[in-house]
Design an enzyme around this catalytic site. Structure first.
Site, PDB file in Angstrom:
ATOM      1  N   THR A  25       0.835  -1.200   0.000  1.00  0.00           N
ATOM      2  CA  THR A  25       0.000   0.000   0.000  1.00  0.00           C
ATOM      3  C   THR A  25       0.871   1.253   0.000  1.00  0.00           C
ATOM      4  O   THR A  25       1.958   1.252   0.548  1.00  0.00           O
ATOM      5  CB  THR A  25      -0.841  -0.010   1.296  1.00  0.00           C
ATOM      6  OG1 THR A  25      -1.624  -1.177   1.320  1.00  0.00           O
ATOM      7  CG2 THR A  25      -1.742   1.199   1.389  1.00  0.00           C
TER       8      THR A  25
ATOM      9  N   ARG B 153     -13.898  -7.508  -2.005  1.00  0.00           N
ATOM     10  CA  ARG B 153     -13.357  -7.202  -0.678  1.00  0.00           C
ATOM     11  C   ARG B 153     -12.900  -5.742  -0.628  1.00  0.00           C
ATOM     12  O   ARG B 153     -12.278  -5.225  -1.548  1.00  0.00           O
ATOM     13  CB  ARG B 153     -12.178  -8.127  -0.364  1.00  0.00           C
ATOM     14  CG  ARG B 153     -11.497  -7.859   0.977  1.00  0.00           C
ATOM     15  CD  ARG B 153     -10.261  -7.005   0.831  1.00  0.00           C
ATOM     16  NE  ARG B 153      -9.539  -6.839   2.110  1.00  0.00           N
ATOM     17  CZ  ARG B 153      -8.500  -6.034   2.276  1.00  0.00           C
ATOM     18  NH1 ARG B 153      -8.054  -5.332   1.247  1.00  0.00           N
ATOM     19  NH2 ARG B 153      -7.904  -5.938   3.448  1.00  0.00           N
ATOM     20  N   ILE B 154     -13.236  -5.061   0.449  1.00  0.00           N
ATOM     21  CA  ILE B 154     -12.812  -3.678   0.664  1.00  0.00           C
ATOM     22  C   ILE B 154     -11.966  -3.630   1.922  1.00  0.00           C
ATOM     23  O   ILE B 154     -12.337  -4.191   2.954  1.00  0.00           O
ATOM     24  CB  ILE B 154     -14.025  -2.734   0.773  1.00  0.00           C
ATOM     25  CG1 ILE B 154     -14.726  -2.650  -0.601  1.00  0.00           C
ATOM     26  CG2 ILE B 154     -13.607  -1.345   1.253  1.00  0.00           C
ATOM     27  CD1 ILE B 154     -16.057  -1.952  -0.568  1.00  0.00           C
ATOM     28  N   GLY B 155     -10.830  -2.979   1.847  1.00  0.00           N
ATOM     29  CA  GLY B 155      -9.910  -2.901   2.977  1.00  0.00           C
ATOM     30  C   GLY B 155     -10.029  -1.615   3.752  1.00  0.00           C
ATOM     31  O   GLY B 155     -11.026  -0.889   3.670  1.00  0.00           O
TER      32      GLY B 155
ATOM     33  N   THR C 202      -1.027   1.376   6.972  1.00  0.00           N
ATOM     34  CA  THR C 202      -0.753   0.277   6.057  1.00  0.00           C
ATOM     35  C   THR C 202      -0.597  -1.019   6.840  1.00  0.00           C
ATOM     36  O   THR C 202      -0.236  -0.992   8.015  1.00  0.00           O
ATOM     37  CB  THR C 202       0.524   0.549   5.228  1.00  0.00           C
ATOM     38  OG1 THR C 202       0.776  -0.565   4.372  1.00  0.00           O
ATOM     39  CG2 THR C 202       1.737   0.770   6.112  1.00  0.00           C
TER      40      THR C 202
ATOM     41  N   LYS D 147      -2.438  -5.064   7.552  1.00  0.00           N
ATOM     42  CA  LYS D 147      -3.601  -5.931   7.383  1.00  0.00           C
ATOM     43  C   LYS D 147      -4.873  -5.118   7.571  1.00  0.00           C
ATOM     44  O   LYS D 147      -5.209  -4.683   8.669  1.00  0.00           O
ATOM     45  CB  LYS D 147      -3.566  -7.085   8.387  1.00  0.00           C
ATOM     46  CG  LYS D 147      -4.685  -8.080   8.163  1.00  0.00           C
ATOM     47  CD  LYS D 147      -4.585  -9.268   9.101  1.00  0.00           C
ATOM     48  CE  LYS D 147      -5.739 -10.242   8.854  1.00  0.00           C
ATOM     49  NZ  LYS D 147      -5.698 -11.390   9.780  1.00  0.00           N
ATOM     50  N   GLY D 148      -5.584  -4.912   6.470  1.00  0.00           N
ATOM     51  CA  GLY D 148      -6.733  -4.021   6.477  1.00  0.00           C
ATOM     52  C   GLY D 148      -7.791  -4.361   7.492  1.00  0.00           C
ATOM     53  O   GLY D 148      -8.335  -3.476   8.170  1.00  0.00           O
TER      54      GLY D 148
END
Length: 316
Positions: free
Chosen positions: A187, A215-217, A237, A239-240
């Protein structure tokens, strides 16, 4: 008080053995993007313009997991997302599910400035991009050989890859150029403050290798991966899902606002106590020109500079 800027290119389990051909281009990109941001701040460009400019440059560099370098979903497609926010006004814009937009961060800014909304996604966001005349390309433009190989390895191991997950050994044919110790690139984000105390933040990503379609982070979620107010600007930044649950970016601002902590104290507390070890990092600046870049992962590609002459480019 003075200007300050910080940027990040992803956090995670970055091996100390990262080979020079993987390390050096990223360090050079961070240095280049930092200089672009510093020059813009010295030219008195608004922080919102500065963070957009820097993140666009990072999106155009395929060594990072955003824009051109975005990793692939389980279907082998790209779904990019981005978010931008102005600290003083709290105006913000976010996008998800982009597959043809060259610079998602600029579309996020158009959502902020040209619509009554904050967040557009998937087909509607793509249609808005065409309506606004932003640069688009065929979706295949984003599908690089490196990311095809990352997806192949992830599918063989039946896992979703996080930023800089250690390599899956024994799965890649010897003749492939699978990135060793580099299963995902990271990211990107930038935060900036001018010498009047105006703040802005921008973050952009391609997500996880082998993520489910749709999937949305954390990146486009205000207060999770991206947040700015009159006290600070934050870009996270890692693991979302963990960052969303911990409302990382907003918690940094809240600790400053409600507990009176300094920027460094607030950011350190969130990274050390609110997110499980190995899951997150962030870059942040305050209205006073402070800068901090904590992480609880093995490393985080990062860079910063301040008006008083301090600068840093680091990985571990």
């Amino acid at each position: 008080m003075g200007w300050a800027i910080a940027l990040q290119g992803g956090a995670g389990d970055i091996p100390l053995s990262l080979p020079p051909d993987r390390k050096q281009p990223r360090e050079a990109a961070l240095r280049h993007c930092l200089q672009i941001g510093v020059s813009a701040l010295k030219a008195n460009k608004p922080p919102l313009d500065v963070v957009e400019l820097v993140v666009r440059e990072l999106e155009n560099n395929q060594n990072f997991n955003a824009g051109r370098g975005s990793v692939l979903t389980s279907n082998g497609t790209v779904e990019m997302e981005a978010c931008i926010m102005d600290g003083n006004t709290k105006k913000c814009g976010a996008v998800s599910g982009l597959s043809t937009v060259v610079n998602p961060i600029s579309l996020a800014r158009l959502v902020m400035e040209k619509t009554p909304h904050i967040y557009l996604a998937f087909d509607a966001a793509e249609a808005f991009a065409r309506e606004q005349g932003v640069e688009t390309v065929d979706a295949n433009h984003f599908i690089t050989p490196e990311n095809v190989e990352r997806l192949r390895q992830a599918k063989e191991a039946n896992r979703v890859q996080l930023d800089y997950t250690q390599p899956i050994t024994g799965t890649a044919p010897k003749e492939t150029s699978a990135p060793k110790g580099d299963s995902q690139i990271g990211t990107v984000g930038c935060v900036a403050v001018d010498n009047m105390g105006n703040l802005a933040t921008a973050t952009s990503t391609g997500g996880f290798v082998n993520k489910m379609v749709g999937r949305i982070g954390d990146t486009p979620i205000i207060g999770a991966g991206t947040y700015a107010n009159s006290l600070c600007a934050v870009s996270a930044t890692g693991k979302g899902e963990s960052i969303i649950k911990a409302t990382v970016a907003r918690d940094v601002a809240a600790l400053m606002e409600y507990k009176g902590l300094s920027l460094k104290e607030a950011a350190a507390y969130v990274i050390q106590h609110c997110v499980a070890k190995g899951n997150a990092g962030l870059v942040a600046v305050s209205a006073e020109g402070e800068v901090t870049m904590p992480f609880n992962t093995t490393g985080m590609f990062r860079a910063c500079a301040t008006e008083d002459g301090y600068s840093e480019i680091g990985i571990w």
